[in-house]
Design a protein around this motif. Sequence first.
Motif, short mmCIF file in Angstrom:
data_model
loop_
_atom_site.label_atom_id
_atom_site.label_comp_id
_atom_site.label_asym_id
_atom_site.label_seq_id
_atom_site.Cartn_x
_atom_site.Cartn_y
_atom_site.Cartn_z
N THR A 316 26.77 29.05 96.84
CA THR A 316 25.91 30.23 96.67
C THR A 316 26.69 31.54 96.82
O THR A 316 26.09 32.62 96.78
CB THR A 316 24.76 30.21 97.69
N SER A 368 17.56 38.84 98.47
CA SER A 368 18.50 38.43 97.41
C SER A 368 19.17 37.07 97.68
O SER A 368 19.39 36.32 96.72
CB SER A 368 19.56 39.52 97.18
N LYS A 372 19.18 34.00 94.84
CA LYS A 372 20.43 33.36 94.41
C LYS A 372 20.39 31.86 94.70
O LYS A 372 20.77 31.03 93.86
CB LYS A 372 21.60 34.02 95.13
N ARG A 375 18.27 30.01 92.18
CA ARG A 375 18.94 29.87 90.88
C ARG A 375 19.99 28.77 90.92
O ARG A 375 20.11 27.96 89.99
CB ARG A 375 19.57 31.20 90.48
#
Length: 402
Positions: A316, A368, A372, A375
């Motif tokens: 990540t 955030s 992330k 995703r």
Amino acid sequence: MKAVGLVVEYNPFHNGHAHHLAAAKEQSGAEVVIAVMSGNFLQRGEPAIVSKWQRTKMALHGGVDIVLELPYIFATQKAETFSDGAVSILDAIGCNSLCFGSENGDISNFYKTVAFMENSQESYQANIRKYIKTGVSYPKAQSLSFAEINQSEELVDLSKPNNILGYHYLKAIICQKSLMRPFTVKRKNADYHDEHFSSERIASATSIRKALFSSVQQEVSIDRFVPAQTNYLLTDYFKKYGIFHQWENYYPYLQFLLLQSKPNELREIYEVEEGIENRLIKAALSSNCFQEFMETVKTKRYTWTRIQRICLHILTNTKKSQMIFEKPTYLRLLGMTENGKRYLNKMKAHLGLPLVSKLSSYKHEDISPDIKAARVYSCVLPGDMRVKSFNQEYKQPPIFLK
């Protein structure tokens, strides 16, 4: 409305969780059950077997009224940080109590252990330093140190995973001056790390996941260990995506990142220390799969769990500078029932943090890492489903079970 809080991963929701949930309501006298649940990646540095949205559905069908997400920066951490984040969220949403599962099952013993450790820090820390010098991991040094100073059968065994978490939940409640009352439920039949089915109705999530991964090649039934709705949701997810998430799916991405990174770049990643970046790169050059990679990297000093968390932070691209552990700054609502909706309507003016129901209407830097992580989690999905899943994180409203 009285609310009891649970800290969960539900990977997946099973009969043991159903027992814990029912006991939590009974012991606390609560009308509402609120779960703070890890997102797509979990405390041991693993991907959840199915997405947080599918696990939210399991939780709601299992009797939870409100599901909140534990942010990535708390969910993928050691027990102390994990517990601090979870307790802070449950306190902010107004829970009157917190109920956790444990191997001990006696809340008075947890209070005694917290008090004992408060008064024994000097010798405890000295012993940790002594054992670290022998080359063992930090968790092992903690366990050995506690065993050396513990002279009472009434203290909680802090070598057991759920006891450790319970100890830190209670510590967090005390340190945060929360008014939540803690309860504990003794785990039934299966131990946390059991890999095999050992009773007729209760099995560990570890053994259930092992059976599910095996069932891709052969018929292995988990019917008697999970509620019917969990079984349906697991089957539905696999039919739709053709996958149960595990580290092997992500290893090609991890291997690529390791082989194209310089050691000094990896040193910026959270938890990469003491030259392990060189060991990681070397292992990536020679390992065909994640299991082989892990067996190559593991040492007495670095536990399997810690290495997995390091690998996750590499995957990540989570930097040391991003992992700042203050309190959570928002409440991410993943799902609710009618009962949960009533509770939120009554409490919305009294919540300790902003309630986020859709990311498209919430702009804050703190969220955030979760975007992330979601995703990255979706990268192993097939074709157009991958892109749809990328967008789901912004567009998905909370799941509502009528």
